[in-house]
Design a protein around this motif. Structure first.
Motif, PDB file in Angstrom:
ATOM      1  N   ASP A 192       2.816  -0.937  -2.516  1.00 14.80           N
ATOM      2  CA  ASP A 192       1.426  -0.471  -2.476  1.00 14.80           C
ATOM      3  C   ASP A 192       0.533  -1.492  -1.783  1.00 14.80           C
ATOM      4  O   ASP A 192      -0.326  -1.128  -0.964  1.00 14.80           O
ATOM      5  N   LEU A 228      -5.438   5.413  -1.883  1.00 12.95           N
ATOM      6  CA  LEU A 228      -4.282   5.200  -2.759  1.00 12.95           C
ATOM      7  C   LEU A 228      -3.739   6.490  -3.357  1.00 12.95           C
ATOM      8  O   LEU A 228      -2.588   6.517  -3.828  1.00 12.95           O
ATOM      9  N   PHE A 233      -0.922   8.056   2.118  1.00 15.56           N
ATOM     10  CA  PHE A 233      -0.391   6.894   1.400  1.00 15.56           C
ATOM     11  C   PHE A 233       0.992   7.203   0.834  1.00 15.56           C
ATOM     12  O   PHE A 233       1.922   6.393   0.964  1.00 15.56           O
ATOM     13  N   LYS A 237       4.669   5.419   1.539  1.00 11.56           N
ATOM     14  CA  LYS A 237       5.447   4.843   0.438  1.00 11.56           C
ATOM     15  C   LYS A 237       6.851   5.440   0.380  1.00 11.56           C
ATOM     16  O   LYS A 237       7.844   4.719   0.190  1.00 11.56           O
TER      17      LYS A 237
END
Length: 246
Positions: A192, A228, A233, A237
């Motif tokens: 993150d 986030l 995002f 990830k």
């Protein structure tokens, strides 16, 4: 413009290869993350870039000049803030200027100009034990910046912070880095954190550690809280997790 380049860096210990054929590039004003699991050789690479350690092969270039094995050319902030407990925050921060031979009064004056910008106003006469973890990291980052205004190596500087403090200092860090235009190479094993902070991410994987992928994070910076929880995002990830597993 390329600020920092590593060319085919390899290093081993006791006959065992730790990192192999590492080539990375850091451009002016960029923040680039080296992301990998613990023990993959990230800190070894930083020790070589900073000149603390010599590679078995390869070269380190700063603004086109070969600085392989030369310490003191690039600022290096390690995981612990390493603030001296018996010095005030101002005297801790101005240490790089004193080492360069500036008089104490001048060094204090120069360092003091940045305290407000780094969110440290009013802490000049305090001692490290009087500051929170986040404030200590701000002081350590300012000291790192004063060592070199061009390139900084940051080795997991926020790893000891709790999640709420880390999120806050990430937002601050992106704001201040955009203002001072410091080119930064950043080690983390926090996916993150890498996505939130980076312009580009190098994936370091395997044994010996090798660069297995490079990811450009296209979202404009600074990235706010809503990023986030965005699909963008999550896509980054998911891709990184797949690359680390492979």
């Amino acid at each position: 413009m390329d600020r920092l380049v590593t060319q085919n860096i390899s290093k081993g210990f006791g006959g065992k290869s730790v990192i192999e054929d590492i080539s990375v590039t850091l451009r002016a004003g960029e923040l680039v993350c080296l992301l990998g699991v613990s023990g993959v050789g990230k800190t070894t690479l930083f020790n070589i870039i900073s000149g603390i350690m010599k590679p078995d092969s390869g070269a380190v270039l700063l603004n086109g000049e070969d600085i392989t094995g030369k310490a003191g050319e690039i600022s290096y902030m390690q995981q612990k803030d390493l603030l001296m407990p018996y010095r005030t925050i101002l005297d801790n921060v101005c240490l790089p200027l004193l080492i360069r031979g500036e008089r104490k009064a001048r060094a204090r004056e120069e360092a003091g100009q940045y305290f407000e910008q780094f969110g440290l106003a009013g802490t000049q006469k305090l001692y490290p034990h009087e500051l929170s973890g986040g404030m200590r990291q701000r002081a350590a980052l300012l000291r790192t910046y004063l060592f070199s205004h061009e390139v900084a190596l940051l080795d997991e500087p926020f790893s000891a912070l709790d999640a709420i403090t880390k999120a806050s200092i990430h937002r601050w860090f992106l704001d201040v880095m955009q203002t001072i235009h410091l080119s930064t190479l950043f080690i983390t094993h926090d996916i993150d954190e890498a996505i939130v902070l980076s312009d580009r991410i190098y994936i370091l994987n395997g044994s010996p550690g090798k660069i297995t992928a490079e990811i450009a994070v296209a979202s404009p910076k600074p990235r706010r809280e809503e990023f986030l929880v965005s699909q963008e995002f999550m896509d980054y990830k998911r891709r990184i997790l797949e690359l680390l597993k492979s």
